[in-house]
Write an enzyme that holds these catalytic residues in place. Structure first.
Site, PDB file in Angstrom:
ATOM      1  N   ASP A   1       0.769  -1.204  -0.038  1.00 20.25           N
ATOM      2  CA  ASP A   1       0.010   0.043   0.023  1.00 20.25           C
ATOM      3  C   ASP A   1       0.822   1.163   0.195  1.00 20.25           C
ATOM      4  OD1 ASP A   1      -2.999  -0.714   0.153  1.00 20.25           O
ATOM      5  OD2 ASP A   1      -2.206  -1.887   1.882  1.00 20.25           O
TER       6      ASP A   1
ATOM      7  N   GLU B   1      -0.205   9.550   1.848  1.00 17.36           N
ATOM      8  CA  GLU B   1      -0.982  10.582   2.627  1.00 17.36           C
ATOM      9  C   GLU B   1      -1.156   9.776   3.989  1.00 17.36           C
ATOM     10  OE1 GLU B   1      -5.219  12.636   2.342  1.00 17.36           O
ATOM     11  OE2 GLU B   1      -5.448  10.480   2.521  1.00 17.36           O
ATOM     12  N   ASP B   2      -1.359   8.561   4.122  1.00 18.23           N
ATOM     13  CA  ASP B   2      -1.518   7.931   5.321  1.00 18.23           C
ATOM     14  C   ASP B   2      -0.292   7.943   6.406  1.00 18.23           C
ATOM     15  OD1 ASP B   2      -4.326   7.251   4.992  1.00 18.23           O
ATOM     16  OD2 ASP B   2      -3.639   5.571   3.906  1.00 18.23           O
TER      17      ASP B   2
ATOM     18  N   ARG C   1       1.305  -1.675   7.225  1.00 12.98           N
ATOM     19  CA  ARG C   1       1.673  -0.330   6.651  1.00 12.98           C
ATOM     20  C   ARG C   1       2.815   0.536   7.426  1.00 12.98           C
ATOM     21  NH1 ARG C   1      -2.550   3.141   3.806  1.00 12.98           N
ATOM     22  NH2 ARG C   1      -0.371   3.803   2.863  1.00 12.98           N
TER      23      ARG C   1
ATOM     24  N   ARG D   1      -9.167   2.709  11.571  1.00  9.32           N
ATOM     25  CA  ARG D   1      -7.789   2.718  11.486  1.00  9.32           C
ATOM     26  C   ARG D   1      -7.063   3.824  12.695  1.00  9.32           C
ATOM     27  NH1 ARG D   1      -5.628   1.277   6.358  1.00  9.32           N
ATOM     28  NH2 ARG D   1      -6.723  -0.679   5.918  1.00  9.32           N
TER      29      ARG D   1
ATOM     30  N   HIS E   1     -11.747   6.087   5.588  1.00  9.23           N
ATOM     31  CA  HIS E   1     -11.179   7.176   6.298  1.00  9.23           C
ATOM     32  C   HIS E   1     -11.923   8.378   6.185  1.00  9.23           C
ATOM     33  CE1 HIS E   1      -7.050   5.402   5.172  1.00  9.23           C
ATOM     34  NE2 HIS E   1      -7.265   5.296   6.383  1.00  9.23           N
TER      35      HIS E   1
ATOM     36  N   CYS F   1      -4.978  10.476  -1.196  1.00  3.18           N
ATOM     37  CA  CYS F   1      -4.204   9.573  -0.612  1.00  3.18           C
ATOM     38  C   CYS F   1      -2.837   9.435  -1.442  1.00  3.18           C
ATOM     39  CB  CYS F   1      -4.724   7.959  -0.672  1.00  3.18           C
ATOM     40  SG  CYS F   1      -6.508   7.854  -0.499  1.00  3.18           S
TER      41      CYS F   1
END
Ligand code: CIR
Length: 254
Positions: A60, A65-66, A85, A130, A160, A247
């Site tokens: 991923d 962005e995460d 991740r 998350r 999200h 993202c």
């Protein structure tokens, strides 16, 4: 000048995390081509793109962005909710270090950057699968010295907060009312997505331009009718991995 950190699509994307979507085949060449086009569009609106090489073992990792939330004063390095991740963060921290002081969200907090909507000094943090309450508390403590207020917002039915709501003009949010409540964003105007396009609330605003996906023509019409100019960019192949436009980059002032 605006800088965007992006990362090439991993060849392991077919093993991506999925929460709400069924797994369907992802065509790697199509995903790579669309993502390069996304980077081209960013450049065409004046953003300097800092494209990181692919992480072949991190499925991923294109969804940069995460891993961080970048403010004018500092950058928060997150601790993603999906343990697969977490190794993505080290290289993102390295890429951001020349630009910002880095501060870290720590265990037991989990936070995905996709859950953080920044509207000036007001920060909205999605309570999703998350991002947990420890993250809210840590973000409040980390960012209060810079004058930010951080509020938790319930999110339902989507990955999200920014799957459900994004900013499309100085005072307007594009929102899916099935996934998030407008009442949680006092003082804002709203455009609701067309109900037949549930994934349509994720738009990427860069100055006066709003990047938007061609997959959502009815909602795009609503934006245009409200005077919001959209520029089309297709990341539909990464949509199969539950990714959207915001993202795929970290955009900030350099
Ligand atoms: C994940 O489940 O983490 C990825 N497959 C999708 C992440 C999309 N990121 C975002 O919306 N900010």
């Amino acid at each position: 000048m605006l800088v965007a950190i992006t990362r090439a699509v991993s060849p392991a994307i077919t093993r991506c995390e999925l929460t709400y979507l069924e797994r369907v085949p992802i065509d790697l060449p199509t995903a790579c081509r669309q993502h390069r086009q996304y980077e081209t569009v960013l450049r065409s609106v004046g953003v300097q793109v800092h494209a990181l090489p692919p992480e072949v073992d991190l499925p991923d990792s294109v969804f940069v962005e995460d891993l961080a939330v970048v403010f004018d004063e500092c950058a928060v390095i997150t601790r993603p909710g999906a343990s697969s991740r977490r190794p993505e963060g080290e290289s993102i921290a390295r890429a951001l270090a020349p630009y910002r002081k880095l501060i870290y969200v720590r265990e037991p907090a989990t936070l995905d950057g996709g859950d953080v909507l920044v509207l000036g000094k007001d920060i909205y943090l999605g309570r999703s699968t998350r991002s947990n309450p420890h993250a809210l508390e840590q973000m409040q403590n980390l960012l209060a010295p810079y004058g930010y207020t951080v509020r938790g917002v319930p999110v339902r039915g989507c990955l999200h907060l920014k799957s459900a709501v994004t900013q499309v003009s100085a005072d307007t949010l594009l929102l899916n009312p099935a996934w998030v409540d407008a009442a949680d964003f006092p003082g804002k105007k709203f455009i609701a997505n067309d109900p037949s396009e549930p994934y349509a609330a994720n738009a990427l605003r860069i100055g006066a331009t709003v990047l938007y996906q061609p997959a959502f023509p009815k909602t795009r019409d609503l934006l245009e009718q409200a005077g919001i100019r959209t520029r089309l960019v297709d990341e539909s192949e990464l949509g199969k991995a539950e990714g959207a436009l915001t993202c795929c980059s970290l955009i900030f002032k350099a």
